[in-house]
Design an enzyme around this catalytic site. Structure first.
Site, PDB file in Angstrom:
ATOM      1  N   ASP A 122      86.648   6.925  68.251  1.00 22.25           N
ATOM      2  CA  ASP A 122      86.975   5.777  69.093  1.00 22.25           C
ATOM      3  C   ASP A 122      88.358   5.154  68.883  1.00 22.25           C
ATOM      4  O   ASP A 122      89.069   4.882  69.832  1.00 22.25           O
ATOM      5  CB  ASP A 122      85.940   4.659  68.880  1.00 22.25           C
ATOM      6  N   ARG A 156      85.608  -1.704  61.752  1.00 15.90           N
ATOM      7  CA  ARG A 156      85.393  -1.431  63.175  1.00 15.90           C
ATOM      8  C   ARG A 156      86.713  -1.525  63.949  1.00 15.90           C
ATOM      9  O   ARG A 156      87.706  -2.033  63.447  1.00 15.90           O
ATOM     10  CB  ARG A 156      84.385  -2.447  63.746  1.00 15.90           C
ATOM     11  N   ASP A 171      75.424  12.767  68.618  1.00 17.11           N
ATOM     12  CA  ASP A 171      74.558  12.427  67.481  1.00 17.11           C
ATOM     13  C   ASP A 171      73.255  13.210  67.579  1.00 17.11           C
ATOM     14  O   ASP A 171      72.765  13.777  66.592  1.00 17.11           O
ATOM     15  CB  ASP A 171      74.200  10.932  67.486  1.00 17.11           C
ATOM     16  N   TRP A 215      72.450   8.653  71.453  1.00 20.15           N
ATOM     17  CA  TRP A 215      73.843   9.078  71.667  1.00 20.15           C
ATOM     18  C   TRP A 215      73.876  10.596  71.751  1.00 20.15           C
ATOM     19  O   TRP A 215      73.140  11.279  71.023  1.00 20.15           O
ATOM     20  CB  TRP A 215      74.731   8.614  70.508  1.00 20.15           C
ATOM     21  N   ASN A 216      74.761  11.086  72.595  1.00 16.17           N
ATOM     22  CA  ASN A 216      74.819  12.499  72.947  1.00 16.17           C
ATOM     23  C   ASN A 216      75.065  13.438  71.756  1.00 16.17           C
ATOM     24  O   ASN A 216      74.195  14.219  71.378  1.00 16.17           O
ATOM     25  CB  ASN A 216      75.925  12.615  74.018  1.00 16.17           C
ATOM     26  N   GLU A 258      77.562   5.723  57.468  1.00 15.04           N
ATOM     27  CA  GLU A 258      78.142   6.298  58.689  1.00 15.04           C
ATOM     28  C   GLU A 258      79.434   7.051  58.348  1.00 15.04           C
ATOM     29  O   GLU A 258      79.684   8.139  58.848  1.00 15.04           O
ATOM     30  CB  GLU A 258      78.418   5.153  59.690  1.00 15.04           C
ATOM     31  N   GLN A 297      80.567  12.919  75.915  1.00 20.80           N
ATOM     32  CA  GLN A 297      80.916  13.032  74.488  1.00 20.80           C
ATOM     33  C   GLN A 297      81.103  14.496  74.122  1.00 20.80           C
ATOM     34  O   GLN A 297      80.802  15.374  74.939  1.00 20.80           O
ATOM     35  CB  GLN A 297      79.809  12.386  73.634  1.00 20.80           C
ATOM     36  N   TYR A 308      86.953   2.992  60.407  1.00 25.39           N
ATOM     37  CA  TYR A 308      86.337   3.867  61.407  1.00 25.39           C
ATOM     38  C   TYR A 308      87.029   5.226  61.483  1.00 25.39           C
ATOM     39  O   TYR A 308      86.871   6.019  60.583  1.00 25.39           O
ATOM     40  CB  TYR A 308      86.337   3.115  62.729  1.00 25.39           C
ATOM     41  N   TRP A 309      87.829   5.497  62.495  1.00 24.86           N
ATOM     42  CA  TRP A 309      88.446   6.821  62.628  1.00 24.86           C
ATOM     43  C   TRP A 309      89.922   6.820  62.275  1.00 24.86           C
ATOM     44  O   TRP A 309      90.658   7.723  62.652  1.00 24.86           O
ATOM     45  CB  TRP A 309      88.228   7.348  64.055  1.00 24.86           C
TER      46      TRP A 309
HETATM   47  C1  DGY Z   1      80.363   2.403  69.702  1.00 26.22           C
HETATM   48  O1  DGY Z   1      79.738   1.592  70.382  1.00 26.22           O
HETATM   49  O2  DGY Z   1      80.926   2.135  68.646  1.00 26.22           O
HETATM   50  C2  DGY Z   1      80.354   3.796  70.100  1.00 26.22           C
HETATM   51  O3  DGY Z   1      81.136   4.600  69.289  1.00 26.22           O
HETATM   52  C3  DGY Z   1      80.723   3.978  71.532  1.00 26.22           C
HETATM   53  O4  DGY Z   1      80.037   5.093  71.881  1.00 26.22           O
END
Ligand code: DGY
Length: 425
Positions: free
Chosen positions: A163, A196, A36, A33-34, A392, A101, A348-349
Site C-alpha cells: 500500500d 500504518r 490473503d 481479502w483476495n 503482520e 490484488q 508497513y511497506w
Molecule cells: C488496508 O485496508 O490496509 C488494506 O491494505 C487495503 O486493502
C-alpha cells in the site's frame, strides 16, 4: 519449540476461520481479502485439504462478470473497517471492493494439487477453478495492458498489496488530496498509527476510489482515467508465475487450449520484464506508465519478481543483491533497501519484512538454483516467529512485531516453511 510454533500456527488459522473464508486478522481486517485467502489456503491444506479448496472457491464465487476478482469481499457488516461497502458502492449483491490484488491463485491451486493426498478431490476442484482463474488473467491483459505490452498496470496502490511503498511516492503526487471530504479511518484504532500509512496517503487512496466510483466501476475506462498507473515487477512476476502454473496444470488435466493460452501469455510477459531491469540497482524497478520512466526506488517489488521464472542472469543478480542486503539487517527481506534514506523499518511497506513475500522470493530463488540464499530467508523468517510471534510484519533490524497480530497468512507461511523440514535457526 517447532511443535509449539506449528500448533500455534494451526490455532491462528482456526481462530480466523469464519466457515468458508478466513479473515486476515480480527479487528483490523474483518472481511475476506483476495491474496490473503489464496496464500492462507496453503496453510490450511496441511491439516484440512477440503477447507483449503473452499477458501479459494469462496473467493471465485465473487468474481465479477467482467472477470475481475475483487480485493475485498464484504461478507458481513462490520463498521470497524474503512472504507466499507458504502464508500465503494460497487452494486454487488454481496458487496465487494472495486479493485483487485496480486493474482496468486493460479500458483496456490497448482501447489494444492501437487501436494494433495486426496487426488480425486484435488483434480475435480482444481479443474472447476482453472477456467475462472484464466478469465481473471484475461481480464488483466484486456483492461490493464491496453497496448499489449505484456505487462499489466495497477491503478491503485492497494492493488499491489504494498500500500504505502516508497515506489508510489512520486507518482502519488499526481493524485489530489483535496475534495475527498471528511472520513474516519479505522485502521489506526486497531494498529499503531506509526506502523500504518499517513493521513495524506489515505486521502489519495480515497480520492482514487471516488474517481473510479464516479466512472461506475467500468473497467474499460479506469486504466486511462487513473493518474496512478504503475507497472509493478512483483505484481507482474506473481501473475506470470500463476500463468505458468495454470498452463502446467491445464496440460496435466488435458485442457490443452487453456494450457497453450496461458503459456503464450507467460512467454510474452517474461520477455517484457526486461523493460523493468535496472543495471544501476541490479534489480527490477517499477515503471510509471504515464511518463514511461522507471521509478528510482529499490523496493522488494523488484526482488519479488524472481517468483516468476525470469532470465537466470537476473535471478542470480537478485540472489546476490539479497545477500548484500542481509549484511545490513538481521531479518530478511526488508520491503525497501535499508540504505535508502526513505527506508522506515516500522512503517508497513516502507521497510518491514513480510513472511508472504519471503515465501515467494525463497520459492523463486530455490527454483532458480539459489538454495543457499533461499534457506537464509527461511531461517530468519522462522527465527522471527520464535522471537516476535505471528505478526503482520516486522522491523528487519530489531524484529519488533508490527501491525496486526495473530495474523493468518503469517501462520500459513510458517506451516509452509516447517513442512519443508527447515530448522528454526
Ligand atoms: C488496508 O485496508 O490496509 C488494506 O491494505 C487495503 O486493502
Amino acid at each position: 519449540m517447532l511443535d509449539h510454533i506449528r500448533d500455534h500456527a494451526v490455532e491462528i488459522l482456526k481462530i480466523n476461520d469464519l466457515g468458508n473464508y478466513t479473515v486476515p486478522t480480527h479487528g483490523l481486517y474483518p472481511f475476506q481479502w483476495n491474496w490473503d485467502s489464496a496464500l492462507s489456503a496453503l496453510g490450511q491444506s496441511h491439516f484440512d485439504e477440503a477447507r483449503a479448496w473452499t477458501e479459494i472457491e469462496t473467493l471465485f464465487a465473487h468474481q465479477w462478470d467482467d472477470g475481475m476478482v475483487p480485493h475485498i469481499i464484504f461478507h458481513k457488516e462490520d463498521d470497524g473497517y474503512y472504507p466499507g461497502p458504502d464508500v465503494w458502492q460497487t452494486g454487488r449483491a454481496v458487496p465487494t471492493s472495486g479493485i483487485t490484488q496480486p493474482a496468486v491463485a493460479g500458483f496456490a491451486v497448482r501447489r494444492l494439487v501437487d501436494r494433495a493426498k486426496d487426488r480425486d478431490q484435488a483434480q475435480q476442484r482444481a479443474k472447476a477453478l482453472l477456467p475462472l482463474i484464466s478469465r481473471w488473467h484475461d481480464w488483466f491483459y484486456a483492461n490493464r495492458d491496453p497496448d499489449g505490452e505484456g505487462l499489466v498496470a495497477i491503478i491503485h496502490p492497494w492493488e499491489s498489496g504494498r500500500d504505502n511503498s516508497i515506489d508510489w511516492d512520486e507518482v502519488f503526487e499526481r493524485v489530489p488530496t483535496e475534495g475527498v471530504g471528511e472520513f474516519q479511518r479505522r485502521d489506526t484504532q486497531h494498529a499503531n498509527p506509526d506502523h500504518r500509512p499517513t493521513q495524506e496517503q489515505y486521502q489519495r487512496y480515497i480520492w482514487l476510489v471516488q474517481c473510479f466510483r464516479d466512472l461506475g466501476w467500468d473497467n474499460s475506462l479506469l486504466h486511462d482515467a487513473s493518474p496512478f498507473r504503475v507497472v509493478d515487477p512483483g505484481f507482474n512476476g506473481i501473475l506470470l508465475r500463476s500463468a505458468m502454473d495454470l498452463a502446467d496444470l491445464a496440460g496435466q488435466f488435458g485442457m490443452h487450449e487453456l494450457a497453450t493460452h496461458e503459456r503464450a501469455r507467460a512467454a510474452h510477459g517474461l520477455a517484457a520484464m526486461e523493460r523493468l531491469w535496472s543495471e544501476t540497482h541490479q534489480q527490477y524497478l517499477c515503471l510509471d506508465r504515464v511518463t514511461g520512466s522507471l521509478i528510482d526506488s529499490a523496493s522488494v517489488g523488484g526482488l519479488l519478481a524472481v517468483f516468476a521464472p525470469v532470465d537466470p542472469a537476473r535471478a542470480k543478480a537478485i540472489a546476490k543483491r539479497i545477500e548484500a542486503i542481509a549484511d545490513k539487517v538481521t531479518f530478511l527481506v526488508p520491503s525497501h533497501d535499508p540504505q535508502d534514506a526513505r527506508y522506515d523499518g516500522l512503517r508497513y511497506w516502507r521497510g518491514p519484512a513480510w513472511l508472504i513475500v519471503n515465501y515467494m522470493i525463497a520459492d523463486g530463488l530455490s527454483a532458480a538454483g539459489h538454495e543457499g540464499v533461499a534457506q537464509r530467508i527461511v531461517d530468519t523468517s522462522l527465527k522471527l516467529i520464535g522471537q516476535s510471534g505471528f505478526a503482520e510484519y516486522y522491523d528487519p533490524k530489531t524484529g519488533e512485531p508490527c501491525g496486526g497480530r495473530e495474523f493468518t497468512w503469517t501462520a500459513a507461511m510458517v506451516l509452509e516453511f516447517l513442512q519443508k523440514g527447515r530448522p528454526a535457526a
